[in-house]
Motif scaffolding. Structure first.
Motif, PDB file in Angstrom:
ATOM      1  N   ARG A   1       0.849  -1.181   0.000  1.00 38.65           N
ATOM      2  CA  ARG A   1       0.000   0.000   0.000  1.00 38.65           C
ATOM      3  C   ARG A   1       0.894   1.243   0.000  1.00 38.65           C
ATOM      4  O   ARG A   1       1.735   1.408   0.874  1.00 38.65           O
ATOM      5  N   PRO A   2       0.719   2.111  -0.981  1.00 41.80           N
ATOM      6  CA  PRO A   2       1.577   3.288  -0.993  1.00 41.80           C
ATOM      7  C   PRO A   2       1.232   4.220   0.165  1.00 41.80           C
ATOM      8  O   PRO A   2       0.075   4.342   0.528  1.00 41.80           O
ATOM      9  N   ARG A   3       2.231   4.820   0.744  1.00 42.50           N
ATOM     10  CA  ARG A   3       1.941   5.785   1.794  1.00 42.50           C
ATOM     11  C   ARG A   3       2.939   6.917   1.745  1.00 42.50           C
ATOM     12  O   ARG A   3       3.952   6.846   1.056  1.00 42.50           O
ATOM     13  N   ILE A   4       2.623   7.928   2.475  1.00 42.97           N
ATOM     14  CA  ILE A   4       3.486   9.087   2.474  1.00 42.97           C
ATOM     15  C   ILE A   4       3.723   9.437   3.929  1.00 42.97           C
ATOM     16  O   ILE A   4       2.843   9.266   4.768  1.00 42.97           O
ATOM     17  N   GLN A   5       4.915   9.895   4.217  1.00 40.95           N
ATOM     18  CA  GLN A   5       5.263  10.179   5.610  1.00 40.95           C
ATOM     19  C   GLN A   5       6.058  11.480   5.610  1.00 40.95           C
ATOM     20  O   GLN A   5       7.101  11.568   4.964  1.00 40.95           O
ATOM     21  N   LEU A   6       5.543  12.489   6.292  1.00 41.77           N
ATOM     22  CA  LEU A   6       6.250  13.773   6.317  1.00 41.77           C
ATOM     23  C   LEU A   6       7.215  13.865   7.483  1.00 41.77           C
ATOM     24  O   LEU A   6       8.208  14.586   7.420  1.00 41.77           O
ATOM     25  N   LEU A   7       6.895  13.183   8.593  1.00 32.82           N
ATOM     26  CA  LEU A   7       7.695  13.345   9.794  1.00 32.82           C
ATOM     27  C   LEU A   7       8.571  12.118  10.029  1.00 32.82           C
ATOM     28  O   LEU A   7       8.103  10.987   9.882  1.00 32.82           O
ATOM     29  N   THR A   8       9.806  12.343  10.416  1.00 29.20           N
ATOM     30  CA  THR A   8      10.658  11.216  10.822  1.00 29.20           C
ATOM     31  C   THR A   8      10.265  10.822  12.245  1.00 29.20           C
ATOM     32  O   THR A   8       9.701  11.633  12.983  1.00 29.20           O
ATOM     33  N   PRO A   9      10.573   9.603  12.662  1.00 25.04           N
ATOM     34  CA  PRO A   9      10.274   9.210  14.044  1.00 25.04           C
ATOM     35  C   PRO A   9      10.927  10.169  15.046  1.00 25.04           C
ATOM     36  O   PRO A   9      10.333  10.491  16.080  1.00 25.04           O
ATOM     37  N   GLU A  10      12.125  10.651  14.723  1.00 27.19           N
ATOM     38  CA  GLU A  10      12.805  11.578  15.642  1.00 27.19           C
ATOM     39  C   GLU A  10      11.990  12.859  15.802  1.00 27.19           C
ATOM     40  O   GLU A  10      11.825  13.380  16.908  1.00 27.19           O
ATOM     41  N   LEU A  11      11.468  13.363  14.670  1.00 29.51           N
ATOM     42  CA  LEU A  11      10.716  14.614  14.736  1.00 29.51           C
ATOM     43  C   LEU A  11       9.409  14.409  15.508  1.00 29.51           C
ATOM     44  O   LEU A  11       9.010  15.266  16.309  1.00 29.51           O
ATOM     45  N   ILE A  12       8.764  13.260  15.310  1.00 30.03           N
ATOM     46  CA  ILE A  12       7.538  12.999  16.080  1.00 30.03           C
ATOM     47  C   ILE A  12       7.863  12.983  17.571  1.00 30.03           C
ATOM     48  O   ILE A  12       7.138  13.555  18.386  1.00 30.03           O
ATOM     49  N   GLY A  13       8.979  12.352  17.924  1.00 25.85           N
ATOM     50  CA  GLY A  13       9.400  12.309  19.325  1.00 25.85           C
ATOM     51  C   GLY A  13       9.580  13.720  19.872  1.00 25.85           C
ATOM     52  O   GLY A  13       9.119  14.062  20.968  1.00 25.85           O
ATOM     53  N   ARG A  14      10.209  14.533  19.088  1.00 27.28           N
ATOM     54  CA  ARG A  14      10.485  15.916  19.490  1.00 27.28           C
ATOM     55  C   ARG A  14       9.177  16.707  19.642  1.00 27.28           C
ATOM     56  O   ARG A  14       8.993  17.466  20.610  1.00 27.28           O
ATOM     57  N   ILE A  15       8.249  16.493  18.695  1.00 32.48           N
ATOM     58  CA  ILE A  15       6.945  17.184  18.745  1.00 32.48           C
ATOM     59  C   ILE A  15       6.209  16.819  20.037  1.00 32.48           C
ATOM     60  O   ILE A  15       5.716  17.681  20.759  1.00 32.48           O
ATOM     61  N   LEU A  16       6.178  15.519  20.348  1.00 35.33           N
ATOM     62  CA  LEU A  16       5.460  15.100  21.549  1.00 35.33           C
ATOM     63  C   LEU A  16       6.137  15.623  22.795  1.00 35.33           C
ATOM     64  O   LEU A  16       5.494  16.061  23.747  1.00 35.33           O
ATOM     65  N   CYS A  17       7.470  15.612  22.763  1.00 32.58           N
ATOM     66  CA  CYS A  17       8.223  16.072  23.929  1.00 32.58           C
ATOM     67  C   CYS A  17       7.889  17.539  24.219  1.00 32.58           C
ATOM     68  O   CYS A  17       7.553  17.916  25.353  1.00 32.58           O
ATOM     69  N   GLU A  18       7.900  18.368  23.170  1.00 31.89           N
ATOM     70  CA  GLU A  18       7.582  19.782  23.388  1.00 31.89           C
ATOM     71  C   GLU A  18       6.098  19.972  23.702  1.00 31.89           C
ATOM     72  O   GLU A  18       5.724  20.867  24.468  1.00 31.89           O
ATOM     73  N   ALA A  19       5.246  19.139  23.129  1.00 34.34           N
ATOM     74  CA  ALA A  19       3.811  19.258  23.416  1.00 34.34           C
ATOM     75  C   ALA A  19       3.561  19.001  24.906  1.00 34.34           C
ATOM     76  O   ALA A  19       2.802  19.727  25.553  1.00 34.34           O
ATOM     77  N   PHE A  20       4.216  17.977  25.449  1.00 36.09           N
ATOM     78  CA  PHE A  20       4.055  17.719  26.886  1.00 36.09           C
ATOM     79  C   PHE A  20       4.600  18.889  27.700  1.00 36.09           C
ATOM     80  O   PHE A  20       4.041  19.259  28.734  1.00 36.09           O
ATOM     81  N   GLU A  21       5.684  19.477  27.231  1.00 38.48           N
ATOM     82  CA  GLU A  21       6.219  20.663  27.934  1.00 38.48           C
ATOM     83  C   GLU A  21       5.193  21.792  27.942  1.00 38.48           C
ATOM     84  O   GLU A  21       4.996  22.460  28.960  1.00 38.48           O
ATOM     85  N   LEU A  22       4.531  22.005  26.779  1.00 41.49           N
ATOM     86  CA  LEU A  22       3.530  23.081  26.697  1.00 41.49           C
ATOM     87  C   LEU A  22       2.392  22.841  27.695  1.00 41.49           C
ATOM     88  O   LEU A  22       1.845  23.780  28.259  1.00 41.49           O
ATOM     89  N   LEU A  23       2.035  21.564  27.902  1.00 35.94           N
ATOM     90  CA  LEU A  23       0.939  21.260  28.823  1.00 35.94           C
ATOM     91  C   LEU A  23       1.285  21.698  30.251  1.00 35.94           C
ATOM     92  O   LEU A  23       0.393  21.934  31.062  1.00 35.94           O
ATOM     93  N   MET A  24       2.569  21.798  30.555  1.00 36.62           N
ATOM     94  CA  MET A  24       2.990  22.278  31.880  1.00 36.62           C
ATOM     95  C   MET A  24       3.239  23.784  31.854  1.00 36.62           C
ATOM     96  O   MET A  24       2.919  24.499  32.789  1.00 36.62           O
ATOM     97  N   SER A  25       3.832  24.252  30.802  1.00 33.60           N
ATOM     98  CA  SER A  25       4.139  25.675  30.693  1.00 33.60           C
ATOM     99  C   SER A  25       4.059  26.098  29.229  1.00 33.60           C
ATOM    100  O   SER A  25       4.800  25.559  28.420  1.00 33.60           O
ATOM    101  N   PRO A  26       3.157  26.995  28.862  1.00 35.08           N
ATOM    102  CA  PRO A  26       2.305  27.830  29.726  1.00 35.08           C
ATOM    103  C   PRO A  26       1.099  27.144  30.334  1.00 35.08           C
ATOM    104  O   PRO A  26       0.343  27.796  31.049  1.00 35.08           O
ATOM    105  N   GLY A  27       0.837  25.859  30.067  1.00 40.18           N
ATOM    106  CA  GLY A  27      -0.361  25.208  30.575  1.00 40.18           C
ATOM    107  C   GLY A  27      -1.533  25.403  29.631  1.00 40.18           C
ATOM    108  O   GLY A  27      -1.380  25.926  28.532  1.00 40.18           O
ATOM    109  N   VAL A  28      -2.702  24.971  30.081  1.00 42.87           N
ATOM    110  CA  VAL A  28      -3.890  25.000  29.223  1.00 42.87           C
ATOM    111  C   VAL A  28      -4.995  25.773  29.932  1.00 42.87           C
ATOM    112  O   VAL A  28      -5.276  25.530  31.104  1.00 42.87           O
ATOM    113  N   ARG A  29      -5.596  26.710  29.206  1.00 43.86           N
ATOM    114  CA  ARG A  29      -6.707  27.457  29.793  1.00 43.86           C
ATOM    115  C   ARG A  29      -7.936  26.550  29.828  1.00 43.86           C
ATOM    116  O   ARG A  29      -8.263  25.903  28.840  1.00 43.86           O
TER     117      ARG A  29
END
Ligand code: B12
Lengths: 253, 480
Positions: free
Chosen positions: B2-30
């Motif tokens: 099945r053809p597929r397309i992938q824009l993000l490398t596993p490393e970049l996904i890891g980095r995105i989630l890591c910073e997303a969790f950081e955002l949940l602490m600071s600045p937090g969520v209204r």
């Protein structure tokens, strides 16, 4: 990563080239204050708050009339920026930087204007907000930016504003125009409620009510008795200017 | 394969989630409301001045309880949409306020007759696995507009529905309608027919209305689709990666609330991310970067093993023209290649403000092509070509082969007459819009309205009357 076709990158930064190429803005020769006004205009077009601040200070040190500095210098810059934005040649981040720069310059000039008793007249006082229950504020914010950059004094009440809040603010600041933004069909009823509240409080027809938002139509504006409506921010500016001329005419009649 | 397309490398996904969790602490969520604050605090999450700080461990626990997949069911109670894995489904865009009139080419306020036509066409097209509450009916009282749209869809369709409510109070009535359709709230929970879009407000704000909807849906066991809409540069970081990170943080916060309210309740990693137009402040839904954002956001959701959703197949054009076709077809392909479970947006013009049935049938062709594309190049039979050449030699008589007759329908997608291939009987000199108009009429004439049992209709009636009373509007809505 997925390979694939290689696309050409978009060309050079037309925008900034264009701005500095506008004839008349690059001044050669002329009097010292002409040169100063020229630099002031350019600082606003460039969105350079620091330069604008320095130029305002320089004007004060040289004894230039602050009103002149605004009218011939800084304000001419923001008018130009607004026009460029209106014809798609300038972009929002640039326009916002221009708006910040003129704010910075006027902050410096204001004490001297007050001292001379020569406050710069705002074009008019406008209250803006989104209708109750509506959190879409991007359009309203853009309208606020354009109006304020063009010399209107804006009181932005933010999102989900009740009719009572609109009325109270209109009374408090003696507003000329109240603008209500609504993007949802459910919150458009809130625009009508604000207009009714303005009527009930005897504020209209002196205070004008204008509306906007994705689903707002001329028909709806007429139905709820609004004084005007516009599909975009540049149109909102024209509308506000037109209404102000009506407000003025009434005042002097 | 099945053809597929992938824009993000596993490393970049890891980095995105890591910073997303950081955002949940600071600045937090209204967070907007007292019950939400109470729920968060009871789980040991700190909330100060309306801002919650969600620790990664808490969010991860909630991720763990969210189901990996679930189904939506049709009126007959059969599985019709699989949210999970790489399955791809499409539904028309939701909630437009205007309709393109095919005769005058003007956008006018949408009405019940437009919604009905959209439903009829969607019902007949296999490309659409689900209906949506596609337009707002400006001829119905707006205070119960969300309920009314769902009522119309339930009366005219068998398919599952992608919907959403406009207020916290309106949701219960909509769930009641669905429960009446399914027989009971319990049946609805077991075999949900609808999924509800719920939107956080960028950046990182779960408003009172949205968070109440999320909790109510979780508790009712009705699937919630979290449609986070960062606008890159306007209400989110200007970089695509930055906006994907904000999207992840907003959805993670939503899943946390949702799963704290009812662990195991079905929830979708959805979105309608877009870039922010620096000349107009608009949200260009047809831009390639908007498609890239949708793909990247879905990739993060898939990495977490969650069902996914995106907003594609829409355009910024005001007409059903070449721009509309190009933008919509390209994003249909990209969404399918990403394996997004539900792709909303077909039929939409003018950055989600306007709908067109004619565009919907043209988009259906793009969607069919996208489905064909993801089926890929398949191996059929023992050999690829040699067995066929053994029969034809150099004669070139492939048309006579039994393989040709047996396989061409699987190998080639046969488009409807909307697509000009000079087919016999077709109008030789017509354009796609004209052909689409004819096709709409043809599909509408093929459509058959479901007949709903009397008792279900009576229940609908009483729910609508009750909700109209609650909202303070006179109800004269039934019998459409
Ligand atoms: C971005 C967006 C959002 C963002 C808003 C972010 C923000 N901070 O504003 C988020 C994701 C939060 C959002 C949420 C929702 N949204 Co929304 N959203 C949009 C979208 C795609 C673009 C709006 C936008 O910013 N446009 C760009 C600006 C510049 O344009 P504009 O607002 O029209 O403003 C211009 C003019 O109208 C005019 N103008 C505006 N105000 C004024 C005021 C005056 C006085 C004047 C003179 C002129 C003027 O000048 C402006 C500048 O040019 C629209 C679709 C669309 N194309 O409109 C849907 C849309 C408006 N949303 C819609 C919906 C349904 C919702 C939700 C209910 C979804 C949900 N189920 O949760 C929630 C509602 C939340 C709430 N209670 O308000 C529907 C509305 C349907 C309806 N019933 O009316 C739309 C049409 C999309 C769709 N088809 O679903 N949304």
């Amino acid at each position: 990563m997925c390979g694939g076709a290689q696309f050409l990158d978009s060309g050079p930064e037309y925008n900034s080239c264009l701005v500095s190429l506008i004839p008349g803005l690059i001044c050669v020769g002329g009097s010292l204050s002409d040169q100063l006004f020229q630099a002031m205009r350019q600082s606003i077009i460039d969105g350079a708050s620091d330069t604008a601040t320095q130029l305002a200070q320089q004007a004060l040190a040289n004894g230039v009339d602050p009103i002149e500095a605004v009218n011939q210098g800084f304000a001419a810059g923001i008018t130009f920026a607004g026009d460029q934005f209106g014809c798609g040649q300038m972009f929002l981040p640039d326009l916002l930087a221009s708006a910040e720069a003129i704010k910075a310059a006027i902050n410096i000039l204001e004490p001297e204007m007050l001292k001379r008793g020569s406050q710069r007249e705002a074009l008019g006082k406008i209250i803006l907000g989104t209708a109750r229950g509506d959190i879409h504020d991007i359009g309203k914010n853009l309208v606020a930016t354009i109006l304020s950059a063009s010399g209107f004094q804006i009181f932005d009440l933010g999102t989900s504003v009740t009719p009572e809040q609109f009325v109270a603010k209109a009374k408090e600041v003696d507003a000329d125009i109240v603008g209500i933004s609504a993007l949802l069909t459910t919150t458009m009823a809130g625009q009508k409620a604000v207009i009714e509240a303005l009527d009930r409080n005897g504020l209209r027809p002196r205070v004008k009510a204008i509306i906007g938002g994705a689903a707002v139509t001329q028909k709806w504006a007429a139905e709820i008795g609004a004084d005007g409506y516009s599909r975009n921010a540049i149109g909102a500016l024209e509308l506000a200017k037109n209404l102000m001329s009506k407000v003025m005419n009434k005042g002097t009649a | 394969m099945r053809p597929r397309i992938q824009l993000l490398t596993p490393e970049l996904i890891g980095r995105i989630l890591c910073e997303a969790f950081e955002l949940l602490m600071s600045p937090g969520v209204r967070v907007g409301s007292a019950p939400v604050v109470a729920l968060l605090r009871s789980a040991g999450i700190e909330v100060n001045d309306g801002v919650a700080r969600v620790p990664e461990s808490q969010a991860r626990n909630c991720l763990a309880s969210a189901p990996r997949d679930f189904y939506l069911y049709n009126r007959q109670g059969e599985k019709a949409v699989h949210y999970g894995g790489d399955d791809v489904h499409f539904d028309p865009g939701s909630c437009c306020v205007q309709m393109l009139d095919p005769d005058t080419l003007e956008a006018r306020p949408s009405e019940t007759r437009d919604l009905v036509r959209l439903i009829q066409v969607t019902e007949t097209l296999p490309q659409f696995a689900a209906q949506s509450t596609a337009v707002v009916c400006n001829d119905a009282p707006s205070a119960i507009g969300d309920l009314y749209r769902l009522l119309v869809v339930l009366q005219y369709s068998h398919k599952p529905v992608v919907t959403g409510s406009f207020s916290a109070a309106g949701l219960q009535g909509m769930i009641d309608l669905l429960a009446a359709d399914s027989g009971s709230r319990d049946n609805l929970r077991k075999k949900p027919r609808a999924v509800f879009d719920v939107c956080p407000s960028p950046p990182l704000n779960w408003s009172e209305f949205a968070s109440h909807n999320l909790l109510d849906l979780a508790r009712a066991g009705v699937p919630a689709e979290i449609v986070s809409m960062p606008l890159a540069g306007g209400t989110a970081p200007v970089t695509l990666a930055g906006s994907v990170t904000q999207h992840a943080a907003e959805v993670l916060a939503g899943i946390t609330l949702h799963q704290l309210a009812a662990p195991g309740s079905p929830v979708v990693w959805g979105g309608a991310p877009a870039i922010f137009d620096m000349r107009t402040a608009g949200a260009p839904m047809g831009a390639v970067e908007t498609a890239m954002l949708n793909m990247a956001c879905a990739e993060v959701g898939k990495h977490l093993g969650l069902p996914t959703h995106g907003y594609l197949v829409a355009t910024d054009s005001k007409f059903v023209d070449a721009q509309a076709g190009a933008e919509s077809a390209r994003s249909a392909m990209l969404g399918a290649l990403t394996g997004i479970n539900m792709i909303s947006g077909a039929g939409m013009l003018e950055s989600l403000a306007c709908h067109s049935v004619e565009k919907l049938v043209i988009d259906a062709e793009s969607i069919a092509s996208a489905y064909r594309l993801v089926r890929g190049v398949e191996m059929r039979g023992e050999t690829l070509a040699t067995a066929m050449f053994a029969q034809t030699g150099l004669s070139g008589e492939f048309l006579k082969l039994k393989e040709t007759r047996a396989l061409f329908r699987q190998e080639q997608h046969l488009p409807s007459p909307v697509i000009d291939r000079n087919a016999p009987g077709s109008e030789p000199l017509s354009d796609a819009f004209t052909r689409a108009r004819d096709r709409v009429n043809e599909l509408v004439s093929m459509y058959q309205k479901p007949s709903l049992p009397e008792d279900v209709l009576r229940k609908f009636q009483s729910i609508v009357e009750r909700e109209a009373d609650r909202a303070g509007v006179a109800s004269a809505l039934h019998g459409k």
